[in-house]
Design a protein around this motif. Structure first.
Motif, mmCIF file in Angstrom:
data_model
loop_
_atom_site.group_PDB
_atom_site.id
_atom_site.type_symbol
_atom_site.label_atom_id
_atom_site.label_comp_id
_atom_site.label_asym_id
_atom_site.label_seq_id
_atom_site.Cartn_x
_atom_site.Cartn_y
_atom_site.Cartn_z
ATOM 1 N N TRP A 146 53.129 37.479 39.777
ATOM 2 C CA TRP A 146 53.519 36.580 40.210
ATOM 3 C C TRP A 146 53.741 36.200 41.684
ATOM 4 C CZ3 TRP A 146 54.559 33.848 35.408
ATOM 5 C CH2 TRP A 146 54.315 34.339 34.469
ATOM 6 N N ILE A 147 52.906 35.146 42.026
ATOM 7 C CA ILE A 147 52.596 34.819 43.415
ATOM 8 C C ILE A 147 52.997 33.539 43.557
ATOM 9 C CG2 ILE A 147 50.335 36.138 43.505
ATOM 10 C CD1 ILE A 147 48.713 33.828 42.953
ATOM 11 N N LYS A 148 53.583 33.187 45.103
ATOM 12 C CA LYS A 148 54.343 32.076 45.235
ATOM 13 C C LYS A 148 53.491 31.064 45.494
ATOM 14 C CE LYS A 148 57.449 34.114 47.532
ATOM 15 N NZ LYS A 148 58.363 34.314 49.197
ATOM 16 N N HIS A 149 52.024 30.733 45.992
ATOM 17 C CA HIS A 149 50.906 30.224 45.760
ATOM 18 C C HIS A 149 49.020 30.701 44.906
ATOM 19 C CE1 HIS A 149 48.597 26.702 46.813
ATOM 20 N NE2 HIS A 149 49.534 25.963 46.815
ATOM 21 N N HIS A 150 48.740 30.088 44.862
ATOM 22 C CA HIS A 150 47.520 30.273 44.114
ATOM 23 C C HIS A 150 46.954 30.469 45.012
ATOM 24 C CE1 HIS A 150 44.821 30.861 41.253
ATOM 25 N NE2 HIS A 150 43.389 30.621 41.512
ATOM 26 N N LYS A 151 46.713 30.411 46.482
ATOM 27 C CA LYS A 151 45.647 30.270 47.623
ATOM 28 C C LYS A 151 45.272 32.062 48.161
ATOM 29 C CE LYS A 151 48.553 29.612 51.404
ATOM 30 N NZ LYS A 151 49.154 28.530 52.330
ATOM 31 N N TYR A 152 46.635 32.733 47.916
ATOM 32 C CA TYR A 152 46.312 33.626 47.581
ATOM 33 C C TYR A 152 46.217 34.954 47.459
ATOM 34 C CZ TYR A 152 50.032 32.008 51.316
ATOM 35 O OH TYR A 152 51.020 31.948 52.089
ATOM 36 N N ALA A 153 45.533 34.119 45.896
ATOM 37 C CA ALA A 153 44.998 35.509 44.822
ATOM 38 C C ALA A 153 43.900 36.007 44.833
ATOM 39 C CB ALA A 153 44.517 34.277 43.237
ATOM 40 N N LYS A 154 42.748 35.304 46.171
ATOM 41 C CA LYS A 154 41.790 36.602 46.386
ATOM 42 C C LYS A 154 42.305 37.697 47.604
ATOM 43 C CE LYS A 154 37.919 33.264 47.575
ATOM 44 N NZ LYS A 154 37.284 32.717 47.762
ATOM 45 N N ARG A 155 43.772 37.982 47.406
ATOM 46 C CA ARG A 155 43.906 39.202 49.128
ATOM 47 C C ARG A 155 43.774 39.600 48.152
ATOM 48 N NH1 ARG A 155 48.603 36.749 53.424
ATOM 49 N NH2 ARG A 155 47.266 35.219 54.536
ATOM 50 N N LEU A 156 44.490 39.594 46.810
ATOM 51 C CA LEU A 156 44.742 40.822 45.881
ATOM 52 C C LEU A 156 43.709 41.326 45.235
ATOM 53 C CD1 LEU A 156 48.089 39.294 44.293
ATOM 54 C CD2 LEU A 156 48.185 40.774 45.715
ATOM 55 N N ARG A 157 42.340 41.035 45.345
ATOM 56 C CA ARG A 157 41.422 41.594 44.498
ATOM 57 C C ARG A 157 40.773 42.886 45.181
ATOM 58 N NH1 ARG A 157 37.218 36.758 44.658
ATOM 59 N NH2 ARG A 157 37.880 35.389 43.202
ATOM 60 N N ARG A 158 41.919 43.208 46.693
ATOM 61 C CA ARG A 158 41.306 44.632 46.802
ATOM 62 C C ARG A 158 42.190 45.330 46.518
ATOM 63 N NH1 ARG A 158 43.866 44.074 52.858
ATOM 64 N NH2 ARG A 158 43.016 41.942 52.480
ATOM 65 N N TYR A 159 43.235 45.077 45.663
ATOM 66 C CA TYR A 159 44.036 46.094 45.193
ATOM 67 C C TYR A 159 43.460 46.555 43.143
ATOM 68 C CZ TYR A 159 47.116 44.719 48.712
ATOM 69 O OH TYR A 159 47.809 45.355 49.907
ATOM 70 N N GLY A 160 42.272 45.985 42.943
ATOM 71 C CA GLY A 160 42.263 45.970 42.351
ATOM 72 C C GLY A 160 41.081 45.563 40.929
#
Length: 94
Positions: A10-24
């Motif tokens: 669960w994230i605060k804003h959708h613009k941060y979704a790309k950053r999480l791609r590096r984890y999986g």
């Protein structure tokens, strides 16, 4: 074949979704509800969760329980007689 574990982040804003791609491997992201599904190798789950929770734009991380749910189903026999309890209840209603 490597066993994988799904994580709901669960994230605060959708613009941060790309950053999480590096984890999986990101499978799905919802703009409206502000969460995403991330698949990670099962042996790395604890480490990845710790890293993700440290990020300031992450609200919460949940496990997917799919690997732990029993997926063996039993087929109900068509000709199985109805239990007497249910027959009595049906008679009292009508």
């Amino acid at each position: 074949m490597v066993k994988r574990q799904g994580l709901v982040v669960w994230i605060k804003h959708h613009k941060y979704a790309k950053r999480l791609r590096r984890y999986g491997h990101m499978i799905y992201s919802s703009r409206k509800q502000k969460y995403l599904l991330l698949y990670v190798d099962q042996d790395q789950v604890e480490d990845v969760i710790e890293q993700i929770q440290r990020l300031n734009f992450v609200k919460k991380v949940d496990y997917s329980y799919k690997p732990y749910v029993d997926t063996v189903y039993q087929k109900k026999d068509k000709h199985e007689p109805v239990k007497e309890e249910y027959e009595e209840e049906i008679r009292t209603v009508f």
